[in-house]
Design an enzyme around this catalytic site. Sequence first.
Site, PDB file in Angstrom:
ATOM      1  N   LEU A 226      90.752  70.168  61.097  1.00  0.00           N
ATOM      2  CA  LEU A 226      89.614  69.284  60.850  1.00  0.00           C
ATOM      3  C   LEU A 226      88.285  70.029  60.969  1.00  0.00           C
ATOM      4  O   LEU A 226      88.031  70.706  61.967  1.00  0.00           O
ATOM      5  CB  LEU A 226      89.658  68.139  61.880  1.00  0.00           C
ATOM      6  CG  LEU A 226      88.748  66.952  61.553  1.00  0.00           C
ATOM      7  CD1 LEU A 226      89.187  66.266  60.277  1.00  0.00           C
ATOM      8  CD2 LEU A 226      88.738  65.975  62.714  1.00  0.00           C
ATOM      9  N   ASP A 227      87.435  69.875  59.974  1.00  0.00           N
ATOM     10  CA  ASP A 227      86.088  70.456  59.974  1.00  0.00           C
ATOM     11  C   ASP A 227      86.092  71.979  60.043  1.00  0.00           C
ATOM     12  O   ASP A 227      85.090  72.595  60.415  1.00  0.00           O
ATOM     13  CB  ASP A 227      85.235  69.895  61.132  1.00  0.00           C
ATOM     14  CG  ASP A 227      85.045  68.386  61.023  1.00  0.00           C
ATOM     15  OD1 ASP A 227      85.093  67.880  59.894  1.00  0.00           O
ATOM     16  OD2 ASP A 227      84.859  67.726  62.051  1.00  0.00           O
TER      17      ASP A 227
END
Lengths: 283, 283, 283, 283
Positions: A226-227
């Site tokens: 994520l990210d």
Amino acid sequence: MTAILLVSAPDRPGLVAAVSSWIGAHGGNIVQLEQHVDTSTRTFFLRTEWVLDGFDIAAHDIAARFAADVGDRLEMHTRVYAEGAPLRVAIFVSRQAHCLSDLLSRVEAGELRVEVPVVVSNHRELADVAHRHRINFEHIEVEATTKAAAEARQRRVLEQYGVELIVLARYMQVLSSEFVEDWSERVINIHHSFLPAFPGARPYHQAHSRGVKLVGATSHYVTADLDEGPILAQGVVPVSHRDGVAELVRKGRDVERLVLADAVRAHVERRVIVHDGRTVVFG
Amino acid sequence: MTAILLVSAPDRPGLVAAVSSWIGAHGGNIVQLEQHVDTSTRTFFLRTEWVLDGFDIAAHDIAARFAADVGDRLEMHTRVYAEGAPLRVAIFVSRQAHCLSDLLSRVEAGELRVEVPVVVSNHRELADVAHRHRINFEHIEVEATTKAAAEARQRRVLEQYGVELIVLARYMQVLSSEFVEDWSERVINIHHSFLPAFPGARPYHQAHSRGVKLVGATSHYVTADLDEGPILAQGVVPVSHRDGVAELVRKGRDVERLVLADAVRAHVERRVIVHDGRTVVFG
Amino acid sequence: MTAILLVSAPDRPGLVAAVSSWIGAHGGNIVQLEQHVDTSTRTFFLRTEWVLDGFDIAAHDIAARFAADVGDRLEMHTRVYAEGAPLRVAIFVSRQAHCLSDLLSRVEAGELRVEVPVVVSNHRELADVAHRHRINFEHIEVEATTKAAAEARQRRVLEQYGVELIVLARYMQVLSSEFVEDWSERVINIHHSFLPAFPGARPYHQAHSRGVKLVGATSHYVTADLDEGPILAQGVVPVSHRDGVAELVRKGRDVERLVLADAVRAHVERRVIVHDGRTVVFG
Amino acid sequence: MTAILLVSAPDRPGLVAAVSSWIGAHGGNIVQLEQHVDTSTRTFFLRTEWVLDGFDIAAHDIAARFAADVGDRLEMHTRVYAEGAPLRVAIFVSRQAHCLSDLLSRVEAGELRVEVPVVVSNHRELADVAHRHRINFEHIEVEATTKAAAEARQRRVLEQYGVELIVLARYMQVLSSEFVEDWSERVINIHHSFLPAFPGARPYHQAHSRGVKLVGATSHYVTADLDEGPILAQGVVPVSHRDGVAELVRKGRDVERLVLADAVRAHVERRVIVHDGRTVVFG
């Protein structure tokens, strides 16, 4: 019509000449060529575009012929794009309209050479925005317990509309690793902070509480981390102590729109090569 | 000559009038007044500056008189500055010249109203830069085992030169908690990244490996928590895949210089109030 | 509800205290106050906002009472705003949609506290955009020979819809001097260059032919002197030799939108004072 | 060591391949190649750099051999650079130190690969700055009546020090047309405004009186038309009504420094081609 060739390869002498001579030998007129060498990893990157009129290899044969004649010998990783039709894009949204409206305005203005057959959302609020632009709206609810089923429905929708690129325009759900891997380098997200600062949830609240003097946005390809995906574009805007969270959100929205549009444009124009978790974005 | 009053207080009606009427009642002519209310914490901040010519309270009595007449009753935390002399600043450096040279050029050009009696360094390389500008250079070596002794020497130097503000202009040593507390809100650092992204060592290497599209710099007051102090100023510059670490360093240097100079100017002009780990920097 | 007071006056001691004490004396709680002195013309400017709840003067009497009690004696030029309703704005357009779409999206998102009852255009192309947002669209053709008649029709439309502010969102017709004077400081234009560079027609063509490295946009109040009105906001974006006129147009559009929105927001929030052909735009 | 080739030519198929194959055929390893086609004038531009180690043509023969083998046939206008020594630069100044100090700091830091043997000035104030950096300082007074004689002296100094590039670092005298033509594309000036806005004298005063919200700087090659030469780099910084002329000057100085350094770097790295009054500045 033109063809575009993207190359990454271990650096060695003669790569530019090898590519450009091959194109020339088959009657191609190069209209653009840019290369880059990452000296830290000794990797060569190239993007070139040539006119297909007069080129003696059929569009669908270019990739194979280039690999056989040049690419394999020089350990090149290549992609060839010679499609005539605009790229088919699905836009995923939740409740916030600004990125969606912005992208659709750009498409209408002819700024982005894409077709948007469908907007997908886990909420119903933005159906109206999609319909205004005469675009189909698919409401697919996503709950923790129904995530797998929801993703199956999303996949059917993507197939049904012949989607080639997914843009997460402030879509607030995390996609599964399997989904992300199947759509590798074909899902673009906008995160509302200057990554790697403020990953995760509520970045404007984090930014306010830290007292930063700039807020930003980051557009990246989505990966299972994520990210953490390869960054396509980033931007910032100055803020001050006067700006509460609501003002950070408002100012940030303008950056989100510009950054996401830049990222989508780079992808659509086939100017991006991902290598080692980072991007080469040709100008 | 002017006096400057900085106020923070629990917000309530009548604070601006209370302050401005008190100044006016004593013959002060306000040349600048700016206030701000942080609605999330319901805190009031004010900066005002008035002409002392005609003011009927002596400069050294202003703080006490204001507290007695207005401040205490309204739970104000105040600071008063009415000094005539430029602030005395020590610049701490290690081996990199760019921030030091930049600050000294600005002082010479009259951009920053400070006096720099001494440059302190844990290395000898920049003695020449200090001497060019006819500034004393104190070489105080810092090793893990001699840190306490080195800090004692630094404190003596600061006292000897009557230093009021320390600027860490790419000084690569961590100051002790005791030192930092004694010099609270009087040590300004420049960190070569857009904090909170890339804290700690080698931020340009981190930035390169993450593939960001902007690099930045952050100037902040130093606190015991490394790279966590209240932020005074931040800036960024666009970078691309073309930029190796060396280019990030070069481009970053330009931002570091501007950001550090902005932070020092804000402090020197008494435009900063720290509250709750964040700064109010009046314009 | 709050009242806003804008003041310009010859500078003299005591102005801030005079204003803030008067507000306090009548039970007003100041939530914002900012002042500025232009030292070159010795002019004082002030903007303050206070809560009307508890204030002992009726909203419609504030201007007269303030003038009588304070303003006239101190030669103040003042404006008071205490209306509760959003400002009524007419957007004038020609054929380009980007500024119109952007403004309407912001209004829908609650970013701009205005109501847009009508879009006026000398062309029909953007009727659809207005209608999507359920806004009336008035097509008023403008030809050299019918200009006076067209303007008469525009005035009737403005009256009919109770318009208080006109935004020229890439409206490509010049308004008459009479019209402009009647609507003084109530017509905001966006010019697609960084004025005073490239005034007049086709600024992106001019910019391309001059080979500039930045293109910009300027939002200003319209005066009888074309492209010479007081500037409200400006912005730029970097460009390069790669950018043909079409790319300058595209990149410029993003700046135009942001700059126009900033200017409209400043006006709507009553943060602007015009003095001597220039603006004070409070933060 | 590397050689750099700059090409401009009427656009036609095969230009990239012709250049890169010729280099490869002679044993050159291309490390950088970038091309650009100006579609409005149908002109082709190219910059390439290759390793001379292993190249079978001597550095001083490259230009002639390339012209004979490739360039003449394809109507190319070419420049070849294969010198090993840093470029010799004279910096012309008047009374303001900031651009001079900045350039010399960059040279010392290794940011700009040049040698500065001499600073030339029509005033004496900056002799000290030159001497600090152990650079010769030549004071050549310039009066309206003695201009020709002064220029003759300047030319002798340039010859004596073997100067290859002149940087006007806030030099406030106009050079004669003859001088400028003899030094065509080898004199870089910094103008303290965002040209074409505010050409001529006192641009910050002009900017203040117009009330602009950004001030800028422009670096350009000097031509006989004052402030009209091909633009190399431009930058801006936001300003507001708070900024008097003195603040505009201070803020502008930071932009001037960055913009001038960028322009000099582009020239020194042989990344500039001038065509039709505009520049191509390769990345």
